[in-house]
Design an enzyme around this catalytic site. Structure first.
Site, PDB file in Angstrom:
ATOM      1  N   SER A   1      50.309  48.749  51.091  1.00 46.29           N
ATOM      2  CA  SER A   1      48.862  48.493  51.149  1.00 46.29           C
ATOM      3  C   SER A   1      48.235  49.030  52.427  1.00 46.29           C
ATOM      4  O   SER A   1      47.072  49.421  52.424  1.00 46.29           O
ATOM      5  CB  SER A   1      48.576  46.992  51.071  1.00 46.29           C
ATOM      6  OG  SER A   1      49.035  46.466  49.873  1.00 46.29           O
TER       7      SER A   1
ATOM      8  N   GLU B   1      56.667  52.604  51.651  1.00 44.93           N
ATOM      9  CA  GLU B   1      57.999  52.309  52.199  1.00 44.93           C
ATOM     10  C   GLU B   1      58.330  50.843  51.929  1.00 44.93           C
ATOM     11  O   GLU B   1      57.440  50.046  51.596  1.00 44.93           O
ATOM     12  CB  GLU B   1      58.004  52.571  53.707  1.00 44.93           C
ATOM     13  CG  GLU B   1      57.651  54.010  54.012  1.00 44.93           C
ATOM     14  CD  GLU B   1      58.120  54.481  55.386  1.00 44.93           C
ATOM     15  OE1 GLU B   1      58.712  53.669  56.147  1.00 44.93           O
ATOM     16  OE2 GLU B   1      57.884  55.664  55.675  1.00 44.93           O
ATOM     17  N   PRO B   2      59.601  50.449  52.113  1.00 36.77           N
ATOM     18  CA  PRO B   2      59.939  49.040  51.918  1.00 36.77           C
ATOM     19  C   PRO B   2      59.084  48.125  52.797  1.00 36.77           C
ATOM     20  O   PRO B   2      58.832  46.968  52.450  1.00 36.77           O
ATOM     21  CB  PRO B   2      61.417  48.972  52.324  1.00 36.77           C
ATOM     22  CG  PRO B   2      61.931  50.367  52.111  1.00 36.77           C
ATOM     23  CD  PRO B   2      60.781  51.278  52.401  1.00 36.77           C
TER      24      PRO B   2
ATOM     25  N   GLU C   1      43.393  44.130  45.518  1.00 38.35           N
ATOM     26  CA  GLU C   1      42.956  43.394  46.728  1.00 38.35           C
ATOM     27  C   GLU C   1      42.470  44.364  47.808  1.00 38.35           C
ATOM     28  O   GLU C   1      41.499  44.084  48.526  1.00 38.35           O
ATOM     29  CB  GLU C   1      44.098  42.537  47.292  1.00 38.35           C
ATOM     30  CG  GLU C   1      44.516  41.375  46.404  1.00 38.35           C
ATOM     31  CD  GLU C   1      45.288  41.803  45.155  1.00 38.35           C
ATOM     32  OE1 GLU C   1      45.851  42.930  45.153  1.00 38.35           O
ATOM     33  OE2 GLU C   1      45.316  41.034  44.190  1.00 38.35           O
TER      34      GLU C   1
ATOM     35  N   GLN D   1      46.322  40.016  21.535  1.00 41.32           N
ATOM     36  CA  GLN D   1      46.039  38.704  20.941  1.00 41.32           C
ATOM     37  C   GLN D   1      45.481  38.852  19.510  1.00 41.32           C
ATOM     38  O   GLN D   1      45.869  38.126  18.610  1.00 41.32           O
ATOM     39  CB  GLN D   1      45.034  37.959  21.843  1.00 41.32           C
ATOM     40  CG  GLN D   1      44.975  36.465  21.607  1.00 41.32           C
ATOM     41  CD  GLN D   1      46.290  35.774  21.998  1.00 41.32           C
ATOM     42  OE1 GLN D   1      47.107  36.323  22.729  1.00 41.32           O
ATOM     43  NE2 GLN D   1      46.497  34.575  21.481  1.00 41.32           N
ATOM     44  N   ILE D   2      44.606  39.824  19.333  1.00 39.82           N
ATOM     45  CA  ILE D   2      44.003  40.046  18.014  1.00 39.82           C
ATOM     46  C   ILE D   2      45.063  40.459  16.994  1.00 39.82           C
ATOM     47  O   ILE D   2      45.036  40.052  15.839  1.00 39.82           O
ATOM     48  CB  ILE D   2      42.873  41.110  18.120  1.00 39.82           C
ATOM     49  CG1 ILE D   2      41.663  40.493  18.833  1.00 39.82           C
ATOM     50  CG2 ILE D   2      42.484  41.658  16.749  1.00 39.82           C
ATOM     51  CD1 ILE D   2      40.567  41.481  19.201  1.00 39.82           C
TER      52      ILE D   2
ATOM     53  N   GLU E   1      47.846  53.296  43.511  1.00 42.18           N
ATOM     54  CA  GLU E   1      46.588  53.893  44.025  1.00 42.18           C
ATOM     55  C   GLU E   1      45.742  52.861  44.746  1.00 42.18           C
ATOM     56  O   GLU E   1      44.517  52.852  44.623  1.00 42.18           O
ATOM     57  CB  GLU E   1      45.769  54.513  42.875  1.00 42.18           C
ATOM     58  CG  GLU E   1      46.423  55.675  42.190  1.00 42.18           C
ATOM     59  CD  GLU E   1      46.390  56.967  42.977  1.00 42.18           C
ATOM     60  OE1 GLU E   1      45.407  57.215  43.699  1.00 42.18           O
ATOM     61  OE2 GLU E   1      47.365  57.718  42.883  1.00 42.18           O
TER      62      GLU E   1
HETATM   63  C1  LIG Z   1      55.434  52.311  39.147  1.00 38.94           C
HETATM   64  C2  LIG Z   1      54.952  52.593  40.509  1.00 38.94           C
HETATM   65  C3  LIG Z   1      54.745  53.919  40.921  1.00 38.94           C
HETATM   66  C4  LIG Z   1      54.354  54.198  42.226  1.00 38.94           C
HETATM   67  N1  LIG Z   1      54.236  55.515  42.640  1.00 38.94           N
HETATM   68  C5  LIG Z   1      54.009  55.763  43.951  1.00 38.94           C
HETATM   69  C6  LIG Z   1      54.045  57.121  44.440  1.00 38.94           C
HETATM   70  O1  LIG Z   1      54.208  58.094  43.683  1.00 38.94           O
HETATM   71  N2  LIG Z   1      53.900  57.325  45.784  1.00 38.94           N
HETATM   72  C7  LIG Z   1      53.718  56.288  46.660  1.00 38.94           C
HETATM   73  O2  LIG Z   1      53.625  56.539  47.854  1.00 38.94           O
HETATM   74  N3  LIG Z   1      53.669  55.001  46.230  1.00 38.94           N
HETATM   75  C8  LIG Z   1      53.821  54.721  44.916  1.00 38.94           C
HETATM   76  N4  LIG Z   1      53.806  53.434  44.464  1.00 38.94           N
HETATM   77  C9  LIG Z   1      53.643  52.348  45.427  1.00 38.94           C
HETATM   78  C10 LIG Z   1      52.292  51.661  45.380  1.00 38.94           C
HETATM   79  O3  LIG Z   1      51.316  52.527  45.901  1.00 38.94           O
HETATM   80  C11 LIG Z   1      52.439  50.360  46.198  1.00 38.94           C
HETATM   81  O4  LIG Z   1      53.260  49.480  45.434  1.00 38.94           O
HETATM   82  C12 LIG Z   1      51.109  49.734  46.529  1.00 38.94           C
HETATM   83  O5  LIG Z   1      50.403  50.522  47.450  1.00 38.94           O
HETATM   84  C13 LIG Z   1      51.272  48.312  47.120  1.00 38.94           C
HETATM   85  O6  LIG Z   1      52.179  48.299  48.162  1.00 38.94           O
HETATM   86  P1  LIG Z   1      53.377  47.210  48.159  1.00 38.94           P
HETATM   87  O7  LIG Z   1      54.022  47.239  46.838  1.00 38.94           O
HETATM   88  O8  LIG Z   1      54.232  47.473  49.331  1.00 38.94           O
HETATM   89  O9  LIG Z   1      52.658  45.821  48.314  1.00 38.94           O
HETATM   90  P2  LIG Z   1      52.252  45.088  49.703  1.00 38.94           P
HETATM   91  O10 LIG Z   1      51.559  46.063  50.578  1.00 38.94           O
HETATM   92  O11 LIG Z   1      53.436  44.387  50.221  1.00 38.94           O
HETATM   93  O12 LIG Z   1      51.223  44.016  49.172  1.00 38.94           O
HETATM   94  C14 LIG Z   1      51.651  42.926  48.360  1.00 38.94           C
HETATM   95  C15 LIG Z   1      50.465  42.244  47.734  1.00 38.94           C
HETATM   96  O13 LIG Z   1      49.616  41.725  48.769  1.00 38.94           O
HETATM   97  C16 LIG Z   1      48.298  42.197  48.596  1.00 38.94           C
HETATM   98  N5  LIG Z   1      47.673  42.432  49.906  1.00 38.94           N
HETATM   99  C17 LIG Z   1      48.068  43.272  50.858  1.00 38.94           C
HETATM  100  N6  LIG Z   1      47.223  43.237  51.902  1.00 38.94           N
HETATM  101  C18 LIG Z   1      46.267  42.331  51.588  1.00 38.94           C
HETATM  102  C19 LIG Z   1      45.097  41.871  52.235  1.00 38.94           C
HETATM  103  N7  LIG Z   1      44.719  42.329  53.430  1.00 38.94           N
HETATM  104  N8  LIG Z   1      44.351  40.919  51.617  1.00 38.94           N
HETATM  105  C20 LIG Z   1      44.708  40.451  50.400  1.00 38.94           C
HETATM  106  N9  LIG Z   1      45.791  40.867  49.726  1.00 38.94           N
HETATM  107  C21 LIG Z   1      46.551  41.807  50.310  1.00 38.94           C
HETATM  108  C22 LIG Z   1      48.439  43.513  47.845  1.00 38.94           C
HETATM  109  O14 LIG Z   1      47.263  43.815  47.163  1.00 38.94           O
HETATM  110  C23 LIG Z   1      49.583  43.206  46.910  1.00 38.94           C
HETATM  111  O15 LIG Z   1      49.096  42.549  45.777  1.00 38.94           O
HETATM  112  C24 LIG Z   1      54.124  53.128  43.145  1.00 38.94           C
HETATM  113  C25 LIG Z   1      54.291  51.803  42.720  1.00 38.94           C
HETATM  114  C26 LIG Z   1      54.684  51.530  41.434  1.00 38.94           C
HETATM  115  C27 LIG Z   1      54.878  50.088  41.030  1.00 38.94           C
END
Ligand SMILES: Cc1cc2nc3c(=O)[nH]c(=O)nc-3n(C[C@H](O)[C@H](O)[C@H](O)COP(=O)(O)OP(=O)(O)OC[C@H]3O[C@@H](n4cnc5c(N)ncnc54)[C@H](O)[C@@H]3O)c2cc1C
Length: 385
Positions: free
Chosen positions: A139, A134-135, A370, A339-340, A366
Site C-alpha cells: 500500500s 514486497e512482503p 482504502e 444470488q439471483i 492497483e
Molecule cells: C493477484 C494479485 C496480483 C498482483 N499483481 C501485482 C503486480 O503485478 N505487481 C505488483 O507490484 N504488485 C502486485 N500485487 C500486489 C498488490 O498491489 C498489493 O497486494 C496491494 O498493493 C496491497 O498491498 P499488501 O497486500 O501488501 O497490503 P498492505 O499494504 O499490507 O495492506 C493491508 C490492508 O490494509 C489496508 N491499509 C493499508 N494502509 C492503510 C491506511 N493508511 N488506512 C487504511 N487502511 C490501510 C490496505 O488497504 C489493505 O486492505 C498483486 C496482488 C494480487 C493479490
C-alpha cells in the site's frame, strides 16, 4: 472522446467493433478450453492475436512508432469495458487478442532500451511484469520497499524479494523497483531480464487460477544500461503510467458487471418460483435496479477520469474515484447475480463464481480501496491529514 452525453461516432464504432469481435471470435473459442483456464492455449492465442492486429487494436497504450495503436485513454476505456465481457474477464481481456499490458514506463527509457525491450515484446504479442510489492507491504511502497540495489563497477547488484507479481511466466523482462538510497526518493527502476543471473521466481497460489509470483533477487546482476530513468526517480517516472492505468482497469470491472447483469436479467424472466418468474419479484427487481444504477454511475466516473487524462488536466483524484467505485460496484453486482442464479450462481457452468473470485482481487490490486479513499479524502482535507 465523448461529446456531451453521447459518444462520438468514432467511439461508437470502436465500441461496436470490439463488441462484435468478442461475440464472434472470443466467446466461441472460450467454449473449447477449461472453464477456469486463465489463457488460451498457444495456437488459439496466436490466432486471436492475428485477428486483433488486423482489427488495428494492438497494444493500445504503446506509441505507434513502436508498433502500438497509441489510443487515447478514453478509447482504451471503451475497449476495456467491451473486451472483458467473457469468461476470462478483465484479467485476460479479449483473450489477449489485443496484446497484453506492458510496463509502459519503458517508454520513458532510452531509445536503446525501448528497442531492446518494448519493440520485440510488442512484435511477438508478449508481456512484461511490474515488480513493486514486497512482503513488507504494497500500500505504501515508497516506504516499504527493502529490495536493495548496490552499484558494483559496471553493474547493479539486487538483493531482496517481491511478492504477488503478475505476468512473470510470459515475460522476457520486467520493471523492478529497488532501493538505491534511504527515504521516499530513494527508489530506482530497473529492467530485469527473465534470465538475469541471481533472479528466480515461484508461484503464490491465490483465489484466481492465474497465480502471481514471488520474485527472489540473490545477488542478481543488472547491467548499468538496464537502469530505467534517473537514480532515485523510480516512482516519479512511473506515477503517471500507474495512475492512468487505473482508468481502463476500472472499465474492465464495469464490463464484467454489465455481462453479469445481462445474463441475470434474462434468467429472471425464465426462472419460475412460487408459480411466477423471478422477474416479477420485487426483491429481485431491486437487485437488478440497484445494479443498473451503480453500473451507470461507475461508467460516468470512469469516463470523466479518462476525459480529464486525455485533456492533460490533473486526473489523479478522478482515477482514484473511478477505480474505487467501479471495482466495488462490480463486486456488488456480481454478488447479486450469484444470488439471483441461486445454486447455479456458484456452479462452474456459469462464469459468475469465476468473476466473483477475480473481482475480489480488484479491490486490492492497483491500490486497495482504502488507499484510494485516502487519496480522495486527502484531496478534500489536505495532505497533512
Ligand atoms: C493477484 C494479485 C496480483 C498482483 N499483481 C501485482 C503486480 O503485478 N505487481 C505488483 O507490484 N504488485 C502486485 N500485487 C500486489 C498488490 O498491489 C498489493 O497486494 C496491494 O498493493 C496491497 O498491498 P499488501 O497486500 O501488501 O497490503 P498492505 O499494504 O499490507 O495492506 C493491508 C490492508 O490494509 C489496508 N491499509 C493499508 N494502509 C492503510 C491506511 N493508511 N488506512 C487504511 N487502511 C490501510 C490496505 O488497504 C489493505 O486492505 C498483486 C496482488 C494480487 C493479490
Amino acid at each position: 472522446m465523448s461529446e456531451g452525453f453521447v459518444l462520438s461516432d468514432e467511439m461508437e464504432m470502436l465500441r461496436d467493433n470490439v463488441r462484435k469481435f468478442i461475440k464472434k471470435e472470443i466467446l466461441p473459442r472460450e467454449q473449447l478450453i477449461d472453464l477456469d483456464a486463465p489463457f488460451f492455449p498457444e495456437d488459439i492465442q496466436k490466432e486471436v492475436q492475428q485477428l486483433g492486429r488486423e482489427l488495428g487494436i494492438w497494444y493500445v497504450d504503446a506509441p505507434e512508432k513502436y508498433g502500438g495503436a497509441d489510443l487515447s485513454i478514453f478509447a482504451q476505456t471503451i475497449i476495456a469495458e467491451e473486451a472483458s465481457q467473457h469468461r476470462m474477464g478483465a484479467y485476460n481481456a479479449a483473450g489477449g487478442a489485443f496484446g497484453f499490458e506492458l510496463p509502459n514506463v519503458i517508454f520513458k527509457g532510452t531509445p536503446d532500451q525501448i528497442e531492446r525491450f518494448a519493440v520485440p515484446t510488442i512484435q511477438k504479442g508478449g508481456s512484461g511484469f511490474v515488480g513493486i510489492t514486497e512482503p513488507s507491504g504494497g500500500s505504501d511502497p515508497a516506504r516499504a520497499i527493502e529490495t536493495k540495489a548496490v552499484r558494483d563497477g559496471n553493474k547493479w547488484i539486487l538483493n531482496g524479494s517481491k511478492i504477488f507479481i503478475s505476468a512473470v511466466e510470459f515475460a522476457d523482462w520486467g520493471v523492478v523497483y529497488a532501493r538505491t538510497s534511504e527515504g521516499r526518493n530513494g527508489i530506482t527502476a530497473f529492467l530485469v531480464e527473465i534470465d538475469a543471473p541471481g533472479f528466480s521466481y515461484k508461484p503464490i497460489p491465490v483465489i484466481r487460477s492465474w497465480y502471481p509470483k514471488e520474485l527472489v533477487f540473490d545477488n542478481c546482476e543488472i547491467p548499468l544500461e538496464n537502469q530505467l530513468g534517473e537514480e532515485g526517480q523510480g516512482f516519479k517516472l512511473a506515477e503517471h503510467w500507474l495512475t492512468k492505468g487505473r482508468i481502463p482497469y476500472a472499465a474492465g470491472c464495469i464490463g464484467i458487471a454489465v455481462a453479469a447483469l445481462k445474463m441475470a436479467v434474462e434468467y429472471t424472466k425464465q426462472r419460475v418460483t412460487f408459480k411466477t418468474p423471478l422477474a416479477d419479484k420485487q426483491a429481485i427487481q431491486w437487485m437488478i435496479a440497484d445494479s443498473e444504477v451503480e453500473i451507470k454511475a461507475a461508467r460516468w466516473l470512469t469516463w470523466e477520469a479518462a476525459w480529464k487524462a486525455d485533456r492533460g488536466e490533473p486526473f489523479k483524484n478522478e482515477a482514484s474515484i473511478a477505480k474505487l467505485y467501479a471495482t466495488e460496484v462490480a463486486n456488488r453486482v456480481v454478488d447479486r447475480c450469484v444470488q439471483i442464479f441461486g445454486g447455479m450462481g456458484v456452479s462452474k457452468e456459469f462464469p459468475f463464481e469465476r468473476w466473483f473470485r477475480e473481482l475480489r482481487i480488484k479491490r486490492i490490486g492497483e491500490g486497495p480501496s482504502e488507499v484510494h479513499r485516502m487519496v480522495i479524502a486527502r484531496n478534500l482535507l489536505g495532505e497533512r491529514r
